[in-house]
Scaffold this motif. Structure first.
Motif, mmCIF file in Angstrom:
data_model
loop_
_atom_site.group_PDB
_atom_site.id
_atom_site.type_symbol
_atom_site.label_atom_id
_atom_site.label_comp_id
_atom_site.label_asym_id
_atom_site.label_seq_id
_atom_site.Cartn_x
_atom_site.Cartn_y
_atom_site.Cartn_z
ATOM 1 N N ASN A 281 -28.978 9.875 13.638
ATOM 2 C CA ASN A 281 -27.750 10.410 13.297
ATOM 3 C C ASN A 281 -28.118 11.972 13.307
ATOM 4 O O ASN A 281 -27.654 12.696 12.550
ATOM 5 C CB ASN A 281 -27.323 10.248 11.759
ATOM 6 N N LYS A 282 -28.767 12.364 14.202
ATOM 7 C CA LYS A 282 -29.125 13.922 14.313
ATOM 8 C C LYS A 282 -28.005 14.781 13.813
ATOM 9 O O LYS A 282 -28.190 15.772 13.005
ATOM 10 C CB LYS A 282 -29.506 14.415 15.847
ATOM 11 N N GLY A 283 -26.915 14.440 14.379
ATOM 12 C CA GLY A 283 -25.622 15.444 14.258
ATOM 13 C C GLY A 283 -25.319 15.733 12.598
ATOM 14 O O GLY A 283 -25.156 16.794 12.276
ATOM 15 N N ASN A 284 -25.624 14.600 11.758
ATOM 16 C CA ASN A 284 -25.199 14.762 10.381
ATOM 17 C C ASN A 284 -26.644 15.331 9.584
ATOM 18 O O ASN A 284 -26.329 15.812 8.541
ATOM 19 C CB ASN A 284 -24.940 13.494 10.034
ATOM 20 N N ALA A 285 -27.875 15.349 10.297
ATOM 21 C CA ALA A 285 -28.824 15.463 9.371
ATOM 22 C C ALA A 285 -29.306 16.787 9.186
ATOM 23 O O ALA A 285 -29.007 17.720 10.009
ATOM 24 C CB ALA A 285 -30.244 14.728 10.155
ATOM 25 N N ILE A 286 -29.653 17.280 8.175
ATOM 26 C CA ILE A 286 -29.910 18.806 7.629
ATOM 27 C C ILE A 286 -31.096 18.946 8.761
ATOM 28 O O ILE A 286 -31.141 20.229 9.255
ATOM 29 C CB ILE A 286 -30.301 19.052 6.279
ATOM 30 N N SER A 287 -32.179 18.247 8.601
ATOM 31 C CA SER A 287 -33.390 18.475 9.479
ATOM 32 C C SER A 287 -33.485 17.124 10.253
ATOM 33 O O SER A 287 -34.305 16.425 9.771
ATOM 34 C CB SER A 287 -34.619 19.114 8.802
ATOM 35 N N PRO A 288 -33.473 17.285 11.477
ATOM 36 C CA PRO A 288 -33.315 16.087 12.319
ATOM 37 C C PRO A 288 -34.965 15.715 12.547
ATOM 38 O O PRO A 288 -35.698 16.528 12.532
ATOM 39 C CB PRO A 288 -32.840 16.539 13.901
ATOM 40 N N CYS A 289 -35.112 14.272 12.741
ATOM 41 C CA CYS A 289 -36.510 13.889 12.669
ATOM 42 C C CYS A 289 -36.960 13.464 14.140
ATOM 43 O O CYS A 289 -35.982 13.210 14.693
ATOM 44 C CB CYS A 289 -36.589 12.474 11.916
ATOM 45 N N GLY A 290 -38.114 13.511 14.667
ATOM 46 C CA GLY A 290 -38.549 13.441 15.846
ATOM 47 C C GLY A 290 -38.889 12.075 16.076
ATOM 48 O O GLY A 290 -39.312 11.824 17.247
ATOM 49 N N ASN A 291 -38.856 11.110 15.049
ATOM 50 C CA ASN A 291 -39.263 9.793 15.480
ATOM 51 C C ASN A 291 -38.049 8.999 16.284
ATOM 52 O O ASN A 291 -37.129 8.399 15.509
ATOM 53 C CB ASN A 291 -39.421 9.092 14.054
ATOM 54 N N SER A 292 -38.181 8.747 17.675
ATOM 55 C CA SER A 292 -37.183 8.235 18.275
ATOM 56 C C SER A 292 -37.516 6.554 18.411
ATOM 57 O O SER A 292 -36.795 5.888 19.194
ATOM 58 C CB SER A 292 -37.219 8.671 19.646
ATOM 59 N N GLY A 293 -38.749 6.190 17.770
ATOM 60 C CA GLY A 293 -38.967 4.701 18.134
ATOM 61 C C GLY A 293 -38.094 4.040 17.281
ATOM 62 O O GLY A 293 -37.378 4.283 16.544
ATOM 63 N N THR A 294 -37.983 2.651 17.815
ATOM 64 C CA THR A 294 -37.192 1.519 17.287
ATOM 65 C C THR A 294 -38.178 0.443 17.025
ATOM 66 O O THR A 294 -39.057 0.308 17.769
ATOM 67 C CB THR A 294 -35.958 0.983 18.006
ATOM 68 N N ILE A 295 -38.403 -0.406 16.157
ATOM 69 C CA ILE A 295 -38.946 -1.644 15.960
ATOM 70 C C ILE A 295 -38.253 -2.816 15.557
ATOM 71 O O ILE A 295 -37.409 -2.595 14.501
ATOM 72 C CB ILE A 295 -40.139 -1.216 14.855
ATOM 73 N N GLY A 296 -38.339 -3.886 16.081
ATOM 74 C CA GLY A 296 -37.701 -5.117 15.841
ATOM 75 C C GLY A 296 -38.061 -5.758 14.634
ATOM 76 O O GLY A 296 -39.314 -5.716 14.074
ATOM 77 N N GLU A 297 -37.117 -6.245 14.073
ATOM 78 C CA GLU A 297 -37.479 -7.239 12.996
ATOM 79 C C GLU A 297 -38.419 -8.285 12.978
ATOM 80 O O GLU A 297 -39.392 -8.486 12.499
ATOM 81 C CB GLU A 297 -35.952 -7.729 12.340
ATOM 82 N N ARG A 298 -38.357 -9.010 14.267
ATOM 83 C CA ARG A 298 -39.175 -10.086 14.480
ATOM 84 C C ARG A 298 -40.689 -9.256 14.525
ATOM 85 O O ARG A 298 -41.650 -10.116 14.225
ATOM 86 C CB ARG A 298 -38.850 -10.858 16.009
ATOM 87 N N VAL A 299 -40.832 -8.271 15.245
ATOM 88 C CA VAL A 299 -42.088 -7.561 15.221
ATOM 89 C C VAL A 299 -42.902 -7.357 14.049
ATOM 90 O O VAL A 299 -43.985 -7.760 13.752
ATOM 91 C CB VAL A 299 -42.181 -6.236 15.951
ATOM 92 N N ILE A 300 -41.942 -6.940 13.088
ATOM 93 C CA ILE A 300 -42.308 -6.367 11.604
ATOM 94 C C ILE A 300 -42.721 -7.832 11.040
ATOM 95 O O ILE A 300 -43.969 -8.093 10.505
ATOM 96 C CB ILE A 300 -41.283 -5.846 10.924
ATOM 97 N N GLU A 301 -41.874 -9.009 11.083
ATOM 98 C CA GLU A 301 -42.314 -10.194 10.607
ATOM 99 C C GLU A 301 -43.700 -10.800 11.082
ATOM 100 O O GLU A 301 -44.465 -11.296 10.375
ATOM 101 C CB GLU A 301 -41.053 -11.155 10.828
ATOM 102 N N ARG A 302 -43.841 -10.749 12.431
ATOM 103 C CA ARG A 302 -45.096 -11.416 12.871
ATOM 104 C C ARG A 302 -46.275 -10.379 12.503
ATOM 105 O O ARG A 302 -47.345 -10.884 12.281
ATOM 106 C CB ARG A 302 -44.861 -11.155 14.442
ATOM 107 N N TYR A 303 -46.054 -9.074 12.531
ATOM 108 C CA TYR A 303 -47.189 -8.221 12.006
ATOM 109 C C TYR A 303 -47.797 -8.700 10.645
ATOM 110 O O TYR A 303 -48.595 -8.930 10.116
ATOM 111 C CB TYR A 303 -46.763 -7.018 12.236
ATOM 112 N N LEU A 304 -46.785 -8.981 9.719
ATOM 113 C CA LEU A 304 -46.875 -9.400 8.276
ATOM 114 C C LEU A 304 -47.558 -10.543 8.299
ATOM 115 O O LEU A 304 -48.406 -10.728 7.461
ATOM 116 C CB LEU A 304 -45.365 -9.131 7.750
ATOM 117 N N LEU A 305 -46.866 -11.538 9.011
ATOM 118 C CA LEU A 305 -47.388 -12.951 8.708
ATOM 119 C C LEU A 305 -48.805 -12.992 9.074
ATOM 120 O O LEU A 305 -49.558 -13.630 8.649
ATOM 121 C CB LEU A 305 -46.489 -13.839 9.621
#
Ligand SMILES: [Zn+2]
Length: 424
Positions: A281-305
């Motif tokens: 949401n760069k347009g709205n952010a006061i200081s835009p963030c450089g983290n353009s990555g996305t992470i899947g829910e399944r990936v997090i689940e698998r990692y945690l499990l």
């Protein structure tokens, strides 16, 4: 050869249609009894009354039979067949404990009152259910009370946050709130939660009001086409799948770069993933963030499990090494201050009321320092005992969310795709 009772209940037509009818429950439960070589000592059937009512005749009759020692095990298909209310459930559990009777939800095998893990899960879920019931009740009351007081001002024709000026629609002083509601829905994709949120910022609309608002084309130029279209897309998906999507990790996943929360998003129907809102949401952010990555829910689940037990073991070990904090210095300081306070009073520099009030505050703080809070790690320990591969996939999205929340405080996700987990 356990003496077993089966308890049957249908509370809504919808459940009856969804293969959860009395005959379907009865067949499944009888089959279970047979397969396990239990002895069926009774069938108890209650029809169509709200789960929070305690005056269910057959349920009462079953509990009487428990007290007469006739039943060692109660089988139900699902937990919500027994009780929706935590208090009632705990009343029942006391009686069952007293008469050595266990119970089990055969379609939700993690609810098994005869094992410690099962107990822990049951308690967590019942707490959650109770909390939700209270929230819903409170939300409805708030909306009605507000509408009574204000005489329905909010259901006027001009949408909230906009007003008509010189025959044109313009943003008014409430517009920021309207926009926040759009953003909240985009982040969570959950109407019920967005209604809660709206109420928390003073927009007293129920779910149909919020839905109308989010679908109202007149907002498009004001909130921006991107945001508006994202919301519409999420809406159509939610309706298509007839479910308000629950993101397991919203609120828990945090951007390692900017510290902001990651927002949940859905791609190609089912795939849920998270991304830094201050980047997207760069347009709205006061200081835009450089983290353009996305992470899947399944990936997090698998990692945690895969890693949670190892990480928890390490975490609990660290916690054991931690020395209890030494509060003696702070306590001495507070006692000194109390002495001085008395001098002030005796010399008429403060009045009795002030003296009493300050003294009470000091005493309270001293008492809290003298009895340090004992941390409760029973949830963590229960997880270590669990067979996660068996237990976890049987949970609903809501339950998965509650499960991780019972042990994790934060998960960070960095630009170079590193995940770090912090426990409660
Ligand atoms: Zn970020």
């Amino acid at each position: 050869m356990k003496r077993t009772a089966i308890y049957l209940r249908v509370s809504t037509d919808k459940q009856a249609q969804e293969g959860d009818s009395i005959p379907a429950q009865r067949d499944a439960l009888r089959k279970y009894v047979k397969e396990h070589n239990y002895i069926l000592v009774g069938e108890y059937l209650d029809d169509g009354i709200s789960g929070t009512k305690e005056d269910r005749a057959e349920f009462q009759r079953m509990m009487e039979d428990v007290k007469r020692g006739l039943i060692e095990l109660i089988l139900v298909t699902k937990l919500d067949r027994i009780h929706r209310s935590l208090r009632n459930f705990l009343n029942m559990q006391d009686t069952l404990d007293k008469y050595n009777c266990d119970w089990l939800a055969i379609w939700e095998p993690m609810y098994d009152s005869s094992t410690p893990q099962g107990r822990m899960i049951i308690n967590t879920m019942m707490n959650l259910a109770q909390f939700e019931a209270e929230q819903t009740g409170q939300r409805i009351r708030q909306v009605f009370q507000y509408k009574r007081e204000k005489g329905e001002v909010l259901s006027g024709k001009v949408p909230c946050g906009l007003k008509i000026e010189n025959k044109h629609l313009v943003a008014d002083e409430n517009f920021e709130n309207a926009k926040k509601i759009f953003e909240h829905y985009r982040e969570h994709g959950n109407l019920r939660k967005t209604v809660d949120y709206a109420i928390s910022i003073g927009v007293m609309l129920g779910s149909s009001g919020i839905k109308k608002m989010l679908k109202n084309e007149r907002y498009r130029p004001f909130v921006g086409a991107d945001l508006f279209d994202d919301v519409q897309m999420l809406f159509s998906k939610n309706i298509k799948y007839n479910t308000y999507r629950t993101y397991i990790f919203t609120g828990l996943v945090v951007c390692a770069e900017c510290g902001g929360k990651l927002g949940g998003h859905t791609r190609s129907h089912e795939l849920q993933y998270y991304r830094c809102l201050r980047h997207f949401n760069k347009g709205n952010a006061i200081s835009p963030c450089g983290n353009s990555g996305t992470i899947g829910e399944r990936v997090i689940e698998r990692y945690l499990l895969e890693h949670v037990k190892e990480m928890l073991t390490e975490y609990l070990f660290q916690k054991q090494q931690d020395k209890p904090k030494d509060n003696s210095k702070r306590i001495a300081t507070l006692q000194k201050k109390m002495g001085k306070l008395k001098d002030l009073y005796l010399n008429d520099l403060i009045n009795l009321e002030e003296y009493k009030k300050d003294k009470q505050n000091y005493e309270k703080e001293i008492a809290s320092l003298q009895t340090p809070v004992q941390r409760d790690f029973s949830a963590h320990e229960a997880v270590l005992q669990m067979n996660l591969e068996e237990f976890y996939p049987a949970l609903t999205q809501e339950q998965k969310r509650a499960f991780w929340r019972s042990i994790i405080s934060k998960i960070t996700f960095s630009k170079d795709r590193k995940i770090e987990v912090f426990f409660l």
